[in-house]
Design a protein around this motif. Structure first.
Motif, mmCIF file in Angstrom:
data_model
loop_
_atom_site.group_PDB
_atom_site.id
_atom_site.type_symbol
_atom_site.label_atom_id
_atom_site.label_comp_id
_atom_site.label_asym_id
_atom_site.label_seq_id
_atom_site.Cartn_x
_atom_site.Cartn_y
_atom_site.Cartn_z
ATOM 1 N N LEU A 105 96.323 -13.915 78.283
ATOM 2 C CA LEU A 105 95.704 -12.806 79.010
ATOM 3 C C LEU A 105 94.983 -11.869 78.045
ATOM 4 O O LEU A 105 95.356 -11.776 76.864
ATOM 5 C CB LEU A 105 96.769 -12.016 79.783
ATOM 6 C CG LEU A 105 97.424 -12.694 80.983
ATOM 7 C CD1 LEU A 105 98.421 -11.741 81.637
ATOM 8 C CD2 LEU A 105 96.380 -13.145 81.997
ATOM 9 N N ARG A 106 93.979 -11.200 78.525
ATOM 10 C CA ARG A 106 93.350 -10.141 77.742
ATOM 11 C C ARG A 106 94.381 -9.060 77.467
ATOM 12 O O ARG A 106 95.279 -8.838 78.290
ATOM 13 C CB ARG A 106 92.201 -9.512 78.545
ATOM 14 C CG ARG A 106 90.912 -10.283 78.522
ATOM 15 C CD ARG A 106 89.981 -9.688 79.557
ATOM 16 N NE ARG A 106 89.721 -8.283 79.304
ATOM 17 C CZ ARG A 106 88.539 -7.801 78.932
ATOM 18 N NH1 ARG A 106 87.511 -8.615 78.769
ATOM 19 N NH2 ARG A 106 88.376 -6.510 78.730
ATOM 20 N N ASP A 107 94.223 -8.370 76.363
ATOM 21 C CA ASP A 107 95.182 -7.313 76.017
ATOM 22 C C ASP A 107 95.268 -6.244 77.105
ATOM 23 O O ASP A 107 96.326 -5.689 77.368
ATOM 24 C CB ASP A 107 94.781 -6.633 74.696
ATOM 25 C CG ASP A 107 95.060 -7.550 73.508
ATOM 26 O OD1 ASP A 107 95.862 -8.501 73.689
ATOM 27 O OD2 ASP A 107 94.475 -7.324 72.441
ATOM 28 N N ASP A 108 94.111 -5.980 77.721
ATOM 29 C CA ASP A 108 94.077 -4.913 78.725
ATOM 30 C C ASP A 108 94.233 -5.428 80.161
ATOM 31 O O ASP A 108 93.982 -4.702 81.116
ATOM 32 C CB ASP A 108 92.775 -4.113 78.598
ATOM 33 C CG ASP A 108 91.560 -5.002 78.861
ATOM 34 O OD1 ASP A 108 91.716 -6.249 78.830
ATOM 35 O OD2 ASP A 108 90.473 -4.466 79.120
ATOM 36 N N ALA A 109 94.617 -6.700 80.299
ATOM 37 C CA ALA A 109 94.731 -7.269 81.655
ATOM 38 C C ALA A 109 95.917 -6.674 82.407
ATOM 39 O O ALA A 109 96.958 -6.380 81.822
ATOM 40 C CB ALA A 109 94.882 -8.787 81.567
ATOM 41 N N ASP A 110 95.732 -6.522 83.698
ATOM 42 C CA ASP A 110 96.801 -6.037 84.564
ATOM 43 C C ASP A 110 97.621 -7.257 84.973
ATOM 44 O O ASP A 110 97.205 -8.068 85.800
ATOM 45 C CB ASP A 110 96.187 -5.363 85.799
ATOM 46 C CG ASP A 110 97.238 -4.919 86.804
ATOM 47 O OD1 ASP A 110 98.399 -5.361 86.713
ATOM 48 O OD2 ASP A 110 96.881 -4.144 87.703
ATOM 49 N N GLU A 111 98.787 -7.371 84.360
ATOM 50 C CA GLU A 111 99.551 -8.606 84.523
ATOM 51 C C GLU A 111 100.035 -8.829 85.951
ATOM 52 O O GLU A 111 100.041 -9.954 86.430
ATOM 53 C CB GLU A 111 100.748 -8.618 83.541
ATOM 54 C CG GLU A 111 101.400 -9.979 83.454
ATOM 55 C CD GLU A 111 102.080 -10.227 82.110
ATOM 56 O OE1 GLU A 111 101.818 -9.454 81.154
ATOM 57 O OE2 GLU A 111 102.864 -11.189 82.032
ATOM 58 N N SER A 112 100.406 -7.769 86.631
ATOM 59 C CA SER A 112 100.888 -7.990 87.991
ATOM 60 C C SER A 112 99.730 -8.334 88.919
ATOM 61 O O SER A 112 99.882 -9.095 89.873
ATOM 62 C CB SER A 112 101.715 -6.806 88.490
ATOM 63 O OG SER A 112 100.866 -5.769 88.886
ATOM 64 N N ALA A 113 98.536 -7.822 88.605
ATOM 65 C CA ALA A 113 97.349 -8.221 89.373
ATOM 66 C C ALA A 113 97.054 -9.698 89.146
ATOM 67 O O ALA A 113 96.691 -10.426 90.068
ATOM 68 C CB ALA A 113 96.149 -7.368 88.980
ATOM 69 N N PHE A 114 97.222 -10.117 87.910
ATOM 70 C CA PHE A 114 97.002 -11.530 87.593
ATOM 71 C C PHE A 114 97.969 -12.421 88.371
ATOM 72 O O PHE A 114 97.582 -13.451 88.930
ATOM 73 C CB PHE A 114 97.175 -11.776 86.092
ATOM 74 C CG PHE A 114 97.253 -13.238 85.737
ATOM 75 C CD1 PHE A 114 96.118 -14.040 85.805
ATOM 76 C CD2 PHE A 114 98.459 -13.804 85.357
ATOM 77 C CE1 PHE A 114 96.188 -15.396 85.498
ATOM 78 C CE2 PHE A 114 98.541 -15.144 85.051
ATOM 79 C CZ PHE A 114 97.401 -15.950 85.120
ATOM 80 N N ARG A 115 99.213 -12.017 88.424
ATOM 81 C CA ARG A 115 100.207 -12.815 89.140
ATOM 82 C C ARG A 115 99.877 -12.901 90.634
ATOM 83 O O ARG A 115 100.007 -13.948 91.249
ATOM 84 C CB ARG A 115 101.612 -12.245 88.915
ATOM 85 C CG ARG A 115 102.081 -12.409 87.461
ATOM 86 C CD ARG A 115 103.410 -11.717 87.220
ATOM 87 N NE ARG A 115 104.521 -12.455 87.777
ATOM 88 C CZ ARG A 115 105.369 -13.194 87.067
ATOM 89 N NH1 ARG A 115 105.210 -13.317 85.760
ATOM 90 N NH2 ARG A 115 106.355 -13.828 87.647
ATOM 91 N N GLN A 116 99.420 -11.803 91.170
ATOM 92 C CA GLN A 116 99.039 -11.821 92.583
ATOM 93 C C GLN A 116 97.812 -12.706 92.803
ATOM 94 O O GLN A 116 97.740 -13.454 93.776
ATOM 95 C CB GLN A 116 98.762 -10.394 93.070
ATOM 96 C CG GLN A 116 98.569 -10.300 94.581
ATOM 97 C CD GLN A 116 99.759 -10.841 95.359
ATOM 98 O OE1 GLN A 116 100.895 -10.469 95.090
ATOM 99 N NE2 GLN A 116 99.522 -11.751 96.306
#
Lengths: 150, 150
Positions: B71-82
DNA sequence: AGTGAAAAAATATAAGT
DNA sequence: ACTTATATTTTTTCACT
């Protein structure tokens, strides 16, 4: 395979216990027509089988691991493939592109079992190198082609 | 969860259309008892659902790919999971140990779709780096916990 | 927990459009 | 191909062990 078949497949993969009448209501067909379509989908192999989706955690298989394999140069590849087919822990075994030859997916009860799994591969003289990746959590799992995934 | 339950689960995962009477014959119980055990297995979540095992090839999903994601350092991980949950092509998405953050399994109709899949990850600003591995063939597949895999 | 019998429901078959 | 009606099978419920 038309749109009706896709709808039926979608409903079945969501819940294969739905009655033919219930499915018929959703797609606008009589129970007999639905029945006939499911029969044909099964006959042609689109539906491989009716089955159950089990919770690995409840069956003492909470740990998911991916093991990259490079076979030994002298390994009997077809023997390895048969070994994989027969192995009780291996859920998937794919011949893959890239620097590794196979990617294996296993589910075990505890991480210690991964070690014995790999030892056994070594003992069978299949294993050149390997690298193991453990799944810490899964955002999406199940492995099925599902309703919204068709 | 005793041995009888395991046997029942094994039979169901092989063919969930077997009748209660048929299962009863195999395990030595009456249809009602089998029924009650299946009810309980479902209630407790050991059996998540009844479903169908579909042939990806017949549904224009012949190509299996594994995509490693950092993931990008600034990625929103919970958004990615969704995003992963909602994505129609993603069959599995695991947070993993090692140098990659996620392992994604997708099935597509053609290899060209892998490219657009990755482009979309980039467009959503989730993707740092990625590496794709294509399955050339599969010795074991299905992804289910199966009869001989319990 | 399990059984057997009865009731209810679902599935499979067949005749007709 | 689909439908309706009928026959068959399966599932569910329940009183009892």
């Amino acid at each position: 395979m038309n749109s009706l078949d896709h709808q039926i497949i979608g409903l079945l993969s969501e819940d294969a216990k739905r009655s033919l009448a219930d499915i018929g209501q959703h797609v606008g067909l009589s129970p007999s027509s639905v029945n006939e379509r499911i029969r044909r989908l099964t006959e042609t192999g689109t539906i491989r089988r009716f089955t159950v989706d089990l919770d690995p955690g409840k069956l003492d298989r909470s740990t998911l691991a991916f093991v990259w394999i490079a076979l030994r140069d002298d390994a009997d590849e077809s023997a390895f493939r048969q070994y994989a087919v027969d192995h009780p822990l291996i859920l998937e075994c794919h011949h893959v592109t890239g620097s590794w030859s196979y990617l294996i997916k296993i589910r075990v009860g505890a991480i210690t079992e991964v070690e014995s799994f790999i030892s056994d591969l070594k003992a069978h003289r299949f294993l050149g190198r390997s690298e193991t990746v453990i799944a810490l959590s899964s955002a999406v799992d199940g492995g099925f082609l599902r309703k919204n995934r068709l």
